[in-house]
Design an enzyme around this catalytic site. Structure first.
Site, PDB file in Angstrom:
ATOM      1  N   LYS A   1       6.944  14.829  10.942  1.00 48.20           N
ATOM      2  CA  LYS A   1       8.026  13.890  10.671  1.00 48.20           C
ATOM      3  C   LYS A   1       9.061  13.913  11.788  1.00 48.20           C
ATOM      4  CE  LYS A   1      11.069  11.832   7.363  1.00 48.20           C
ATOM      5  NZ  LYS A   1      11.507  11.713   5.967  1.00 48.20           N
TER       6      LYS A   1
ATOM      7  N   HIS B   1       8.509  10.481  -8.015  1.00 46.39           N
ATOM      8  CA  HIS B   1       8.335   9.781  -6.738  1.00 46.39           C
ATOM      9  C   HIS B   1       7.020  10.162  -6.052  1.00 46.39           C
ATOM     10  CE1 HIS B   1       9.175   7.883  -2.937  1.00 46.39           C
ATOM     11  NE2 HIS B   1       9.090   9.049  -2.317  1.00 46.39           N
TER      12      HIS B   1
ATOM     13  N   GLU C   1      13.909   3.076  12.595  1.00 46.13           N
ATOM     14  CA  GLU C   1      12.794   2.244  12.132  1.00 46.13           C
ATOM     15  C   GLU C   1      12.834   0.850  12.766  1.00 46.13           C
ATOM     16  OE1 GLU C   1      11.565   1.182   7.751  1.00 46.13           O
ATOM     17  OE2 GLU C   1      11.400   3.347   8.015  1.00 46.13           O
TER      18      GLU C   1
ATOM     19  N   HIS D   1       6.895   2.309  -4.848  1.00 43.68           N
ATOM     20  CA  HIS D   1       8.234   1.949  -5.316  1.00 43.68           C
ATOM     21  C   HIS D   1       8.181   0.904  -6.420  1.00 43.68           C
ATOM     22  CE1 HIS D   1      10.515   3.382  -1.446  1.00 43.68           C
ATOM     23  NE2 HIS D   1      10.142   4.383  -2.236  1.00 43.68           N
TER      24      HIS D   1
ATOM     25  N   GLU E   1       3.355  14.029  -0.542  1.00 44.89           N
ATOM     26  CA  GLU E   1       4.014  13.757   0.735  1.00 44.89           C
ATOM     27  C   GLU E   1       3.447  14.622   1.859  1.00 44.89           C
ATOM     28  OE1 GLU E   1       5.977  11.372   1.487  1.00 44.89           O
ATOM     29  OE2 GLU E   1       7.204  10.793  -0.225  1.00 44.89           O
TER      30      GLU E   1
ATOM     31  N   ARG F   1       8.300   4.545  12.819  1.00 44.17           N
ATOM     32  CA  ARG F   1       8.755   5.301  11.654  1.00 44.17           C
ATOM     33  C   ARG F   1       8.293   4.663  10.349  1.00 44.17           C
ATOM     34  NH1 ARG F   1      14.653   8.127  10.450  1.00 44.17           N
ATOM     35  NH2 ARG F   1      14.038   8.931   8.404  1.00 44.17           N
TER      36      ARG F   1
ATOM     37  N   ASN G   1       6.136   5.275   5.502  1.00 41.27           N
ATOM     38  CA  ASN G   1       6.201   4.600   4.198  1.00 41.27           C
ATOM     39  C   ASN G   1       4.826   4.348   3.595  1.00 41.27           C
ATOM     40  OD1 ASN G   1       9.067   4.323   4.153  1.00 41.27           O
ATOM     41  ND2 ASN G   1       8.904   2.631   5.612  1.00 41.27           N
TER      42      ASN G   1
ATOM     43  N   HIS H   1       4.315   3.760  -0.119  1.00 42.73           N
ATOM     44  CA  HIS H   1       5.620   3.580  -0.757  1.00 42.73           C
ATOM     45  C   HIS H   1       5.869   2.163  -1.264  1.00 42.73           C
ATOM     46  CE1 HIS H   1       6.227   7.497   0.974  1.00 42.73           C
ATOM     47  NE2 HIS H   1       7.464   7.576   0.526  1.00 42.73           N
TER      48      HIS H   1
ATOM     49  N   ARG I   1      34.600   7.689   6.527  1.00 33.79           N
ATOM     50  CA  ARG I   1      33.769   7.089   7.578  1.00 33.79           C
ATOM     51  C   ARG I   1      32.853   8.100   8.271  1.00 33.79           C
ATOM     52  NH1 ARG I   1      38.721   4.115   8.582  1.00 33.79           N
ATOM     53  NH2 ARG I   1      38.497   2.024   7.712  1.00 33.79           N
TER      54      ARG I   1
ATOM     55  N   LYS J   1      17.535   9.555   6.435  1.00 29.45           N
ATOM     56  CA  LYS J   1      17.601   8.435   5.498  1.00 29.45           C
ATOM     57  C   LYS J   1      18.322   8.894   4.241  1.00 29.45           C
ATOM     58  CE  LYS J   1      13.725   5.399   6.637  1.00 29.45           C
ATOM     59  NZ  LYS J   1      12.484   4.784   6.125  1.00 29.45           N
TER      60      LYS J   1
END
Length: 366
Positions: A226, A266, A236, A252, A184, A241, A245, A248, A120, A142
């Site tokens: 960032k 990527h 987000e 993606h 990026e 935030r 993206n 993306h 956890r 993330k």
């Protein structure tokens, strides 16, 4: 050393940036990890860096054990996640222990997620070895793995304890990987910093050629950008935030069609996605066509794909849109798109229909 704080209250941490930092990592980390042993999870491609890190930790009195995983996007999978969690448990990792992620974004995302769910929640440290990971994925918490339906659909927010960035490790990075990471870097200029995009136009070639000053400046600037955005919207929830993206959603979909393989990295997908986002914005009258062409010209100059055809993906538009339907940002049947009113003027548009996107992609394919 450049130190960039990521201000998140009790979850705050530092991003430390300096040449030669990998060899001094033991001294940096010993006060943090204490007397407990650490486990290093490394990409199989970073063997020389792993040896340097192990020597540095040993010299600081820190006991370390290594788990080496295959490189490539395929490592961000259920199967490898299970294998990694079992290995960490076999090593006796406790909740207060630190696991070091040594590698690119794949290793960082995977280790971050494994430590988020193991017992956890365990602690982890990011030590990114690719430009893309240094300027983007290692900062912000993330974490996750890919699913058959799409990229990063299984994961959690889990902040690292510290991020150590040594720009010198990029000297061993293949040129294609450097170019992919550069996408990026440029993204931050396209989001809300037109002056930085201008800096990229003037200095990008030097950065890609390995100029230390250009590289160090770009990394520090991107990390600070960032950190600022993450500090404003960690989970987000406000939409701030989400600006990160940019490129993306299109990207993606292209990655999914490529099977999350080396066929399209990527960063290459992000570059093509940004080109498509600006093309779409120009097509619907949101930004000037000259801005879109300026962005695409910079991608071409950097050896990156500037749109659909340059990405090498020839799938029907309908299939690309089907990939988008699995995007994790989908809400109430609507997919927000990051579009632009100009360079440095990205925004989140919740009025775009996938039917209109499919029509646009069909037009792009002609």
């Amino acid at each position: 050393m450049k130190v960039v704080p990521v201000a998140l209250g009790a979850r705050s941490y530092e991003v430390r940036i300096a040449s030669g930092l990998l060899a001094r990592a033991g001294d940096e980390l010993a006060p943090l990890v204490g007397t407990r042993p650490v486990v290093i999870v490394a990409d199989e491609c970073v063997a020389p860096h792993l040896a340097t890190l192990e020597r540095s930790l040993a010299s600081a009195g820190v006991t370390a054990r290594a788990i080496v995983l295959p490189s490539g996007e395929g490592t961000k999978s259920w199967a490898v996640l299970e294998r990694l969690c079992d290995a960490l448990l076999d090593h006796g990792v406790e909740r207060q222990d630190h696991v070091i992620a040594l590698g690119g974004g794949v290793i960082g995302d995977l280790v971050g997620f494994a430590t988020a769910i193991l017992k956890r929640g365990c602690r982890f440290i990011q030590l990114p070895t690719t430009l893309l990971a240094q300027v983007d994925s290692s900062v912000g918490g993330k974490t996750g793995i890919n699913a058959r339906a799409g990229k990063n659909l299984i994961g959690s927010f889990h902040q690292p304890a510290v991020v150590l960035i040594d720009p010198d490790v990029l000297d061993t990075l293949p040129a294609r990987q450097v170019r992919a990471g550069y996408a990026e870097v440029v993204k931050y200029g396209l989001i809300d910093d037109a002056d930085f995009f201008g800096w990229c136009e003037a200095n990008g070639a030097a950065l890609l050629a390995g100029d230390p000053a250009a590289r160090a400046y770009a990394i520090a600037h991107a990390v600070a950008a960032k950190a600022r955005i993450v500090g404003e919207d960690e989970f987000e929830t406000t939409g701030r935030r989400a600006l990160l993206n940019l490129g993306h959603t299109f990207g993606h979909a292209l990655e999914a069609e490529a099977g999350f393989s080396d066929r399209l990295l990527h960063g290459e997908a992000v570059a093509a996605g940004c080109g498509l986002a600006f093309d779409y914005s120009a097509a619907v009258g949101l930004c000037a066509r000259t801005d879109a062409e300026r962005v695409k010209a910079h991608w071409r100059e950097g050896g990156l794909p500037d749109g659909l055809s340059a990405s090498g993906i020839t799938a029907p538009a309908a299939r690309l849109v089907d990939h988008m339907r699995h995007d994790k940002k989908m809400a109430a049947g609507t997919l927000p798109f990051l579009l632009a009113r100009g360079i440095g003027q990205a925004f989140l548009d919740k009025t775009v229909t996938l039917e209109r996107v499919e029509q646009f992609l069909n037009d792009e394919a002609r």
